[in-house]
Structures are given as structure tokens and as C-alpha cells.
Write a protein that holds these residues in place. Structure first.
Motif, mmCIF file in Angstrom:
data_model
loop_
_atom_site.group_PDB
_atom_site.id
_atom_site.type_symbol
_atom_site.label_atom_id
_atom_site.label_comp_id
_atom_site.label_asym_id
_atom_site.label_seq_id
_atom_site.Cartn_x
_atom_site.Cartn_y
_atom_site.Cartn_z
ATOM 1 N N PRO A 175 41.122 44.115 32.436
ATOM 2 C CA PRO A 175 41.004 43.139 33.526
ATOM 3 C C PRO A 175 40.107 41.952 33.175
ATOM 4 N N ILE A 176 39.026 42.201 32.432
ATOM 5 C CA ILE A 176 38.101 41.126 32.075
ATOM 6 C C ILE A 176 38.739 40.164 31.081
ATOM 7 N N LEU A 177 39.385 40.696 30.064
ATOM 8 C CA LEU A 177 39.902 39.851 28.992
ATOM 9 C C LEU A 177 41.099 39.024 29.413
ATOM 10 N N ILE A 178 41.836 39.450 30.442
ATOM 11 C CA ILE A 178 43.003 38.671 30.874
ATOM 12 C C ILE A 178 42.700 37.786 32.077
ATOM 13 N N SER A 179 41.438 37.816 32.555
ATOM 14 C CA SER A 179 41.089 37.017 33.731
ATOM 15 C C SER A 179 40.507 35.674 33.318
ATOM 16 N N VAL A 180 40.540 34.719 34.244
ATOM 17 C CA VAL A 180 39.916 33.408 34.052
ATOM 18 C C VAL A 180 38.750 33.324 35.018
ATOM 19 N N THR A 181 37.565 33.133 34.516
ATOM 20 C CA THR A 181 36.386 33.129 35.379
ATOM 21 C C THR A 181 35.348 32.145 34.872
ATOM 22 N N VAL A 182 34.348 31.884 35.700
ATOM 23 C CA VAL A 182 33.295 30.919 35.373
ATOM 24 C C VAL A 182 32.055 31.676 34.925
ATOM 25 N N GLU A 183 31.488 31.278 33.814
ATOM 26 C CA GLU A 183 30.292 31.946 33.326
ATOM 27 C C GLU A 183 29.063 31.486 34.104
ATOM 28 N N PRO A 184 28.061 32.354 34.217
ATOM 29 C CA PRO A 184 26.890 32.036 35.028
ATOM 30 C C PRO A 184 26.045 30.898 34.481
ATOM 31 N N THR A 185 25.304 30.262 35.380
ATOM 32 C CA THR A 185 24.402 29.171 35.019
ATOM 33 C C THR A 185 22.968 29.662 35.066
ATOM 34 N N THR A 186 22.019 28.804 34.716
ATOM 35 C CA THR A 186 20.621 29.201 34.626
ATOM 36 C C THR A 186 19.835 28.814 35.861
#
Length: 429
Positions: A175-186
Motif C-alpha cells: 500500500p505504501i509503495l503504490i500510493s502517492v503522498t506528501v512527505e512531512p515538513t519541519t
């Protein structure tokens, strides 16, 4: 809005549910297999403590590696590392190999929780963050319970149980590798030294250290204790599942009540409740399995919320810009307790004192309860207790902002190379 956010993180929640099942299976599986192999309680306790050493190391070291490769690739690599460490333990049944692999498992799981919780914090807003994290934690606890039940139908003496764990970890990748998501910010945060916490909120420090030691004792040595008193493998898994389920049910009501009364009184009640139930369990014979399950569930209901109560109490006496840094310090303190907990009770049991398992739990929880009651007499209730309301947290709980606090020790030249993302890493349990 919440439904839209849930759809956005559905793949993430699916993956972490599978990881939760694996975490639930692994500790009980290894404890039972060590008993079958005749490792002895002391050796087993040392092996199981390696997980917490790895977890602590992962929470302070892994952020730098995550920044270099990104969150999605890091998740894939860490999951592969966790699966590798499990399979190696199935192939080479050796205490030294198990210690090293258990360390790698703790490191990998710690960093995976960093990634997942950072993702959730990024996807949520202030109105939905608590709900999303609560759903996440329910899935974690549900996975832990499910892991125990799955293990109940798998033979810990063979290869299949280890293979199931490795397969589930690999399934969690999809599920993680086929999903499109936004990486966290600082985010910026203020570092809070342990010395400052000791002088400002000593109960928070004592509670974190002792309760994490108790959790480590139960998760690592509990299955071995249950096996020693004569419970079957299936009964051992029910024994562990009952403990987790009790904590899952009690977390929210105890937390809500702690927002309305002095949190130190709630800590006192829960700790002494744990003491009483631990004493009861030390007296129950193995042929009273039903009573043992009920008592263990009650024990989990009393003591599993204590870590979160202590965290909320700590925040009651801190400024807002200190809370994230304080959480990072508390995680380190709790990690030290986890490392000591399992070998300590294992050393007592090694000399034939099986009943000392619950006696030691009773003593430790009584210390927490007594000290909390003492602190009530030494200091007034926090005036703004509501500003840091109780959060349903497992012992390993992390957050996006916490990554910043745990990564503050990175050398300045490394920070300059990748100052766009900060990282951190966990109970729960």
C-alpha cells in the motif's frame, strides 16, 4: 474533510495495521520459542531487551538516514530490514544471533513509526489530528491483539510462524509503495534536558522510567511466565491479548476523566489498581484460566494508560514550546527503563522465583502510586491542566514535530546539508 483525509491516508493505515500484527506476534513468538529451545529466562530477557535498545537507537539515529533517502524509500528499506531480521532468527536459533537481529527489528520498527506518524500529522489539520491519531492507535492496538490470536494457531517451534510475520511485513510494503503522498515538513522546537524535567516535573520522569520497564517486562517475559505456570500456547496468546485489549478499552475513559480531575490522583488510582491486580495474579493457580484472563485484562486497563497520563501531567507544567522537546526526553527516559525491565525480572525468574514476575510488577506500580500521592502533597494542581489534555498514546508514540527534538544532536554540518526535514521516533504497545 475528515473522510477526505481518511481516504488520503487509507493506504498508510492499512500498512501500519499489518505492521501492528507483526509486532504483536513477534515478541510472544520469540519468548515462546526461547522457552522451547531452553535458553533460560535470563538469556531470554537480555535478548528481548535488545529490541528496546534498537528502538531507542532508531528514535535518535534513524532520522538522519530518513532525510537522506526520503520517507517512502526509507519505509521500504526498513520494512525489508525487519523482515530480514525475523527470517534470520528462524534460520539460526542462537542467542547471540537473536540478540543482534532483535536489535535490528527494534531499530526498523522505531523508524517505521516515525514515518507513519509524520505522515499522519502532515495530512491532518488541528481539527482532525486527534481523530486521525486515535484511529491510528486503535489500529495499532487491534493489530497487537490480532497478532496474539494468529500466533495461537501457529506452531512457535517451527518455521511457519516466522514466515507469516515476514510475509505480513512484505504485504505492508504494497500500500505504501503504490500510493502517492506528501512527505512531512519541519517544525521548530525547544530542547528540554532531562535535568530540567527532573526539577520541574519529577513525577513525569519517574512514571516514564518505571512504567516502560513494566511494559517491557510484560511483553518480553509475560509469555514465558504464562508458559511456565502451565498455560498452553493458545492460552498464552489469549493471556497477552487480554492485557492489550484491557488497555485499549480503558485508555479513552481514563483519559477523559484525567482532564477533569488532578491527573496525579488518576496516576495514583491506576498505579495502586495495578498493584492490587498484580498481587491477585501472583496468587491465582494456572487451572483458573478464565480468572487469569479477566485479571490480566484488568491489569492492562489500569497500567497501560499510565504512560500517557504521565506524559500529559508533564506537559501540564511546561510551556508550549517545551512540550515537543520534553516528549523527546521522556521517550529516552522510557527507553532506558525498557532496556532494564525485561532482564531484571528475567534474572529473578532464573533462580526459580516464578512468582516474582507479578510481585515485581506490584512493587514497581506501588512505587509510582506512592510517589504520585506524595507529589500531590508537595505541589498544587496545574492551573491550566486543560491545555495539555490527555492523548491516547502507546508507549512508543511519536509525532512529526518530535522528530525535530530527537534529531537536534545531529552535527551542524549534517544539518546544513538537509535542513528541510527533521525526524524522530515509541510505545505504545
Amino acid at each position: 474533510m475528515l473522510k477526505q483525509q481518511l481516504r488520503g491516508v487509507s493506504s498508510l493505515l492499512t500498512s501500519i495495521s499489518l505492521i501492528g500484527i507483526c509486532v504483536g506476534m513477534t515478541s510472544t513468538l520469540l519468548s515462546l520459542r526461547a522457552t522451547i529451545e531452553g535458553f533460560g529466562t535470563l538469556v531470554t530477557g537480555v535478548i528481548m531487551s535488545a529490541y528496546f535498545i534498537g528502538y531507542l537507537f532508531g528514535s535518535t539515529r534513524a532520522p538522519k538516514d530518513i532525510r537522506r533517502v526520503g520517507y517512502i524509500r526509507a519505509f521500504g528499506g526498513l520494512a525489508a530490514l525487519a523482515a530480514f531480521s525475523i527470517l534470520v532468527q528462524a534460520i539460526w536459533v542462537n542467542p547471540i544471533v537473536w540478540f543482534l537481529m532483535r536489535f535490528l527489528t527494534g531499530f526498523a520498527i522505531s523508524a517505521i513509526f516515525v514515518i507513519v506518524e509524520s505522515w499522519l500529522n502532515t495530512m491532518a489539520d488541528n481539527r482532525s489530528r486527534g481523530t486521525l491519531l486515535s484511529i491510528y492507535l486503535v489500529l495499532i492496538y487491534g493489530g497487537l491483539v490480532a497478532g496474539q490470536l494468529i500466533l495461537g494457531v501457529a506452531d512457535p517451534g517451527g518455521f511457519v510462524a516466522f514466515a507469516i510475520v515476514a510475509l505480513l511485513i512484505n504485504l505492508a510494503l504494497i500500500p505504501i509503495l503504490i500510493s502517492v503522498t506528501v512527505e512531512p515538513t519541519t517544525h521548530e522546537s525547544k530542547k528540554v534536558p532531562v535535568k530540567l524535567l527532573l526539577s520541574t516535573v519529577p513525577l513525569g520522569v519517574v512514571n516514564a522510567f518505571i512504567m516502560q520497564a513494566c511494559y517491557a517486562m510484560f511483553y518480553a517475559i509475560g509469555p514465558m511466565y504464562a508458559s511456565y505456570i502451565g498455560l498452553s500456547i493458545f492460552q498464552v496468546t489469549l493471556f497477552m491479548a487480554a492485557f492489550i485489549l484491557g488497555g485499549l478499552i480503558s485508555q479513552a475513559p481514563i483519559g477523559l476523566l484525567s482532564d477533569r480531575v488532578d491527573r496525579r490522583l488518576m496516576i495514583t488510582i491506576c498505579a495502586f489498581g495495578g498493584t492490587a491486580v498484580s498481587y491477585l495474579l501472583s496468587q491465582l493457580p494456572a487451572d483458573q484460566a478464565g480468572l487469569i484472563y479477566a485479571a490480566v485484562a484488568l491489569l492492562g486497563a489500569f497500567i497501560l494508560p499510565l504512560y500517557s497520563l504521565g506524559m500529559a501531567h508533564t506537559n501540564d507544567y511546561l510551556e508550549r514550546d517545551q512540550m515537543v522537546g520534553a516528549t523527546g526526553a521522556i521517550i529516552k527516559i522510557g527507553g532506558a527503563g525498557s532496556i532494564i525491565g525485561a532482564p531484571s525480572v528475567a534474572a529473578l525468574m532464573e533462580f526459580g522465583a516464578i512468582e516474582f514476575f507479578f510481585w515485581l510488577l506490584a512493587i514497581l506500580t506501588a512505587i509510582v502510586g506512592g510517589y504520585a500521592l506524595y507529589r500531590v502533597t508537595r505541589r498544587a494542581k496545574a492551573e491550566d491542566q486543560y491545555h495539555s489534555s490527555f492523548a491516547v498514546l502507546p508507549p512508543s508514540q511519536t509525532s512529526d514535530e518530535l522528530l525535530t527534538a530527537m534529531a537536534e544532536e545531529v552535527p551542524e554540518e549534517e544539518e546544513a546539508e538537509s535542513d528541510e526535514i527533521e525526524a524522530h521516533a515509541i510505545l505504545k504497545r
